[in-house]
Write a protein that holds these residues in place. Sequence first.
Motif, PDB file in Angstrom:
ATOM      1  N   VAL A  64      -2.036  51.324 -13.605  1.00  0.00           N
ATOM      2  CA  VAL A  64      -1.273  52.467 -13.121  1.00  0.00           C
ATOM      3  C   VAL A  64      -1.706  52.860 -11.715  1.00  0.00           C
ATOM      4  N   THR A  65      -2.987  52.670 -11.394  1.00  0.00           N
ATOM      5  CA  THR A  65      -3.468  52.983 -10.049  1.00  0.00           C
ATOM      6  C   THR A  65      -2.679  52.227  -8.988  1.00  0.00           C
ATOM      7  N   GLY A  66      -2.477  50.938  -9.210  1.00  0.00           N
ATOM      8  CA  GLY A  66      -1.696  50.153  -8.257  1.00  0.00           C
ATOM      9  C   GLY A  66      -0.244  50.593  -8.191  1.00  0.00           C
ATOM     10  N   LEU A  67       0.315  50.989  -9.333  1.00  0.00           N
ATOM     11  CA  LEU A  67       1.711  51.416  -9.367  1.00  0.00           C
ATOM     12  C   LEU A  67       1.905  52.766  -8.671  1.00  0.00           C
ATOM     13  N   ILE A  68       0.946  53.688  -8.830  1.00  0.00           N
ATOM     14  CA  ILE A  68       1.030  54.969  -8.122  1.00  0.00           C
ATOM     15  C   ILE A  68       0.949  54.727  -6.619  1.00  0.00           C
ATOM     16  N   ALA A  69       0.065  53.826  -6.195  1.00  0.00           N
ATOM     17  CA  ALA A  69      -0.029  53.496  -4.772  1.00  0.00           C
ATOM     18  C   ALA A  69       1.310  52.984  -4.256  1.00  0.00           C
ATOM     19  N   ASP A  70       1.990  52.138  -5.044  1.00  0.00           N
ATOM     20  CA  ASP A  70       3.315  51.640  -4.651  1.00  0.00           C
ATOM     21  C   ASP A  70       4.299  52.787  -4.465  1.00  0.00           C
ATOM     22  N   GLN A  71       4.268  53.747  -5.379  1.00  0.00           N
ATOM     23  CA  GLN A  71       5.191  54.882  -5.315  1.00  0.00           C
ATOM     24  C   GLN A  71       4.920  55.753  -4.096  1.00  0.00           C
ATOM     25  N   VAL A  72       3.645  55.972  -3.801  1.00  0.00           N
ATOM     26  CA  VAL A  72       3.279  56.804  -2.649  1.00  0.00           C
ATOM     27  C   VAL A  72       3.764  56.141  -1.360  1.00  0.00           C
ATOM     28  N   VAL A  73       3.518  54.854  -1.221  1.00  0.00           N
ATOM     29  CA  VAL A  73       3.932  54.139  -0.012  1.00  0.00           C
ATOM     30  C   VAL A  73       5.447  54.137   0.121  1.00  0.00           C
ATOM     31  N   ALA A  74       6.148  54.005  -0.996  1.00  0.00           N
ATOM     32  CA  ALA A  74       7.606  53.892  -0.957  1.00  0.00           C
ATOM     33  C   ALA A  74       8.310  55.219  -0.718  1.00  0.00           C
ATOM     34  N   HIS A  75       7.740  56.319  -1.197  1.00  0.00           N
ATOM     35  CA  HIS A  75       8.498  57.579  -1.213  1.00  0.00           C
ATOM     36  C   HIS A  75       7.902  58.719  -0.387  1.00  0.00           C
ATOM     37  N   VAL A  76       6.667  58.587   0.070  1.00  0.00           N
ATOM     38  CA  VAL A  76       6.032  59.691   0.791  1.00  0.00           C
ATOM     39  C   VAL A  76       5.939  59.318   2.268  1.00  0.00           C
ATOM     40  N   ASP A  77       6.758  59.971   3.068  1.00  0.00           N
ATOM     41  CA  ASP A  77       6.764  59.693   4.507  1.00  0.00           C
ATOM     42  C   ASP A  77       5.484  60.205   5.165  1.00  0.00           C
ATOM     43  N   GLY A  78       5.033  59.468   6.168  1.00  0.00           N
ATOM     44  CA  GLY A  78       3.896  59.926   6.957  1.00  0.00           C
ATOM     45  C   GLY A  78       2.551  59.418   6.497  1.00  0.00           C
ATOM     46  N   VAL A  79       2.475  58.739   5.341  1.00  0.00           N
ATOM     47  CA  VAL A  79       1.192  58.207   4.898  1.00  0.00           C
ATOM     48  C   VAL A  79       0.979  56.820   5.498  1.00  0.00           C
ATOM     49  N   GLU A  80      -0.271  56.434   5.615  1.00  0.00           N
ATOM     50  CA  GLU A  80      -0.607  55.110   6.123  1.00  0.00           C
ATOM     51  C   GLU A  80      -0.739  54.157   4.944  1.00  0.00           C
ATOM     52  N   ALA A  81       0.152  53.194   4.871  1.00  0.00           N
ATOM     53  CA  ALA A  81       0.189  52.285   3.724  1.00  0.00           C
ATOM     54  C   ALA A  81      -1.139  51.552   3.546  1.00  0.00           C
ATOM     55  N   GLU A  82      -1.751  51.128   4.633  1.00  0.00           N
ATOM     56  CA  GLU A  82      -3.010  50.386   4.538  1.00  0.00           C
ATOM     57  C   GLU A  82      -4.115  51.243   3.931  1.00  0.00           C
ATOM     58  N   THR A  83      -4.136  52.530   4.304  1.00  0.00           N
ATOM     59  CA  THR A  83      -5.149  53.433   3.763  1.00  0.00           C
ATOM     60  C   THR A  83      -4.934  53.656   2.274  1.00  0.00           C
ATOM     61  N   ILE A  84      -3.684  53.872   1.885  1.00  0.00           N
ATOM     62  CA  ILE A  84      -3.359  54.068   0.471  1.00  0.00           C
ATOM     63  C   ILE A  84      -3.783  52.843  -0.333  1.00  0.00           C
ATOM     64  N   ARG A  85      -3.449  51.645   0.142  1.00  0.00           N
ATOM     65  CA  ARG A  85      -3.806  50.410  -0.566  1.00  0.00           C
ATOM     66  C   ARG A  85      -5.323  50.252  -0.660  1.00  0.00           C
ATOM     67  N   ALA A  86      -6.016  50.564   0.427  1.00  0.00           N
ATOM     68  CA  ALA A  86      -7.476  50.434   0.423  1.00  0.00           C
ATOM     69  C   ALA A  86      -8.107  51.409  -0.571  1.00  0.00           C
ATOM     70  N   ASN A  87      -7.605  52.641  -0.601  1.00  0.00           N
ATOM     71  CA  ASN A  87      -8.103  53.627  -1.565  1.00  0.00           C
ATOM     72  C   ASN A  87      -7.881  53.149  -2.996  1.00  0.00           C
ATOM     73  N   ALA A  88      -6.677  52.617  -3.259  1.00  0.00           N
ATOM     74  CA  ALA A  88      -6.346  52.146  -4.602  1.00  0.00           C
ATOM     75  C   ALA A  88      -7.237  50.976  -5.000  1.00  0.00           C
ATOM     76  N   ASP A  89      -7.496  50.071  -4.079  1.00  0.00           N
ATOM     77  CA  ASP A  89      -8.358  48.918  -4.370  1.00  0.00           C
ATOM     78  C   ASP A  89      -9.787  49.360  -4.666  1.00  0.00           C
ATOM     79  N   ARG A  90     -10.268  50.323  -3.871  1.00  0.00           N
ATOM     80  CA  ARG A  90     -11.629  50.826  -4.086  1.00  0.00           C
ATOM     81  C   ARG A  90     -11.747  51.467  -5.466  1.00  0.00           C
TER      82      ARG A  90
END
Length: 326
Positions: free
Chosen positions: A162-188
């Motif tokens: 679910v962590t990876g899926l939430i990251a996908d949703q944030v990147v897809a629907h929340v404007d202004g976030v940095e996709a690389e940062t979101i992915r790195a946080n999710a991986d950590r």
Amino acid sequence: MSCIEAKRRARVGIARLRHLIAGLLALVTAATATACTTTGDDRPGIVVTTNILGDVTREIVGDQADVTVLMKPNADPHSFGLSAVQAAELEQADLVVHNGLGLEENVLRHVDAARESGVATFAAGEAADPLTFRTADDGGPEGEKGQPDPHFWTDPDRVRKVTGLIADQVVAHVDGVEAETIRANADRYAKQLTELTTWMEKSFGRVPADRRALVTNHHVFGYLADRFGFEVIGAVIPSGTTLASPSSSDLRSLTEAMERAGVRTVFADSSQPKRLAEVLRTEMGDGVRVVELYSESLTAEGEGADTYLRMMRANTTAMVTGLTGD
């Protein structure tokens, strides 16, 4: 009054009016700037229904967006409700993350309303390969009917998915976030969840095969049992929700099952009254232990289970102790 005097007074009046309008405009501009600064309207916002999912989402999002969690610490996800302000926050969010599968029984209509108004929503439980549990009313273990179990978070492997899926949703629907940062946080965070699973496997390995049976105050640990090799003998409340109530025949059936399996420990959620579990102990004698777990809600900060990782470690330790007698 002469024409010259009348014209002079008119000019003075117009000048005063201009000064007044300019002052009002300055006040409005200052108030608007203050409002923008204090409310953070320029930042994207994510609203999460339960505090367990809220903790996971905050780990993923970090400082990239504001995350609002609706459910308070030590609350019951089956019964907590929303204020009018909280309901409005749902419809103003960039993304709503909720559990689904009937867990937030008093909140789902507000989530539906937000979705209908155009807000992106994500039901984490429905995306976590949900299990089905059956009760006598569903036709028993051999029956065809059943209910989806919403308590997927008791399996850290599903939370990692679910962590990876939430990251996908944030990147897809929340404007202004940095996709690389979101992915790195999710991986950590996913790495921490993998470490948690390994630690839980090692801890539960101490429980002998003849003691790997669970009785809870309601059906909540099906995913944990499935993942780590336990058997759920039954629940004091034979339902997936704390809003149901057991009948005398339910309690009799459960006590008989516990006697057959030699189970003397009942695990009760710390956010719920222990009365029903205590009744069961009365039915079977003082030899029955009631062990508190943090199964459905995080605690307030510093109270032992204020993050998902700490909650799972505390529960694992309490379960091993309760089942082994250590």
